[in-house]
Design a protein around this motif. Sequence first.
Motif, PDB file in Angstrom:
ATOM      1  N   LEU A 235     -25.834   1.689  19.712  1.00 21.75           N
ATOM      2  CA  LEU A 235     -24.444   1.396  19.353  1.00 21.75           C
ATOM      3  C   LEU A 235     -24.114  -0.074  19.577  1.00 21.75           C
ATOM      4  O   LEU A 235     -23.374  -0.683  18.794  1.00 21.75           O
ATOM      5  N   SER A 236     -24.675  -0.648  20.615  1.00 21.96           N
ATOM      6  CA  SER A 236     -24.406  -2.054  20.920  1.00 21.96           C
ATOM      7  C   SER A 236     -24.990  -2.992  19.872  1.00 21.96           C
ATOM      8  O   SER A 236     -24.558  -4.143  19.758  1.00 21.96           O
ATOM      9  N   LEU A 237     -25.964  -2.497  19.113  1.00 25.58           N
ATOM     10  CA  LEU A 237     -26.580  -3.310  18.061  1.00 25.58           C
ATOM     11  C   LEU A 237     -25.799  -3.251  16.756  1.00 25.58           C
ATOM     12  O   LEU A 237     -26.204  -3.867  15.767  1.00 25.58           O
ATOM     13  N   GLY A 238     -24.712  -2.495  16.740  1.00 28.64           N
ATOM     14  CA  GLY A 238     -23.855  -2.478  15.565  1.00 28.64           C
ATOM     15  C   GLY A 238     -23.842  -1.186  14.785  1.00 28.64           C
ATOM     16  O   GLY A 238     -23.080  -1.067  13.815  1.00 28.64           O
ATOM     17  N   LEU A 239     -24.670  -0.215  15.159  1.00 31.67           N
ATOM     18  CA  LEU A 239     -24.606   1.067  14.484  1.00 31.67           C
ATOM     19  C   LEU A 239     -23.326   1.800  14.883  1.00 31.67           C
ATOM     20  O   LEU A 239     -22.777   1.575  15.962  1.00 31.67           O
TER      21      LEU A 239
END
Length: 346
Positions: A235-239
């Motif tokens: 989630l932190s990577l933008g998903l």
Amino acid sequence: MPDLIVPSAPPAHAPRDAAAASRFAVAPMIDWTDRHCRYFHRRLTRRALLFTEMVVADAVIHGDRDRLLGFDETEHPLALQLGGSDPEKLARACRIAADYGYDEINLNVGCPSDRVQSGAFGACLMREPALVGECLSAMVEASPVRVTVKCRLGVDEQDVELALDDLADAALSAGVSGLWVHARKAWLQGLSPKENREIPPLDYARVARLKARLPQAFIGLNGGLKSLDEARAQLSLGLDGAMMGRAAYQTPDVLSGVDAAIFGAAAAPFDAARLMDEMSAYAGRHIAAGGRLAQVTRHMVGLFHGRPGARRFRQILSEGATKPDASPALIAEAFAAVRLDERQAA
């Protein structure tokens, strides 16, 4: 088949917004995420999006609808996953499902089983993005709630760069609200469904590239996530969403941390005693309606994995719940073994 359990009051603060809940979801799993499993999982997380097992559109149209589609009101937010490749049948199934009050309808374009392939749906539809688009367009038009699709990166010898882009573009053009991507290929020949969940390598980077190309679209990742730290990392990577499957089922206590770790809710201690009481009461109602204890407890055996007494808890439930006279008291007996071992280990 027993009647549905009489719905109880929804858990406090349980949201009905499937879009918000999609930040973390428990994957649809055939033979696993039935209504008893979902009732149990909802006691562990109030906020995650839960999914049904895949239900074939033909079964919805011609089968026992209450048995296939009925659920306890406390399961919300809840998505129904449909299987099929006929736009008219899928639209009809969506209209039928609307009467049951699901929060989302999802199309399966990822299951690689022989039975699904013989019906010309599931993962083999990765080869037919135009048909997937027609199916989803019909579903979107028929459904009063959001429609999503769950897919693979590709199948067999497909180039995953082209296959996933083609599928995603067709789905989004049809008006879907998002894609859940199982970050593996499916090999339709030569691998069993179980092997297809383990052998094809995970490729999270490919899902990240899809999100980078489609920044405004909801893109959720599924496949191989074993912990909330791993989910948070993706989630932190933008998903936009993280979907956990086998780990959520086999070690369900992981779900007790979802609301705080993923949704930012106030952290609360895991109240195992209350959970056992709630599941005992639920099992009692299910048995009174003609069901069997094992139908409920088979989903609970992994709850105390890694803790003192876990083996005995699992043994008591696995061996005792199948007996003809098994009652909810068995749940209390199994839990007592956990508490005894914890005290001895202290």
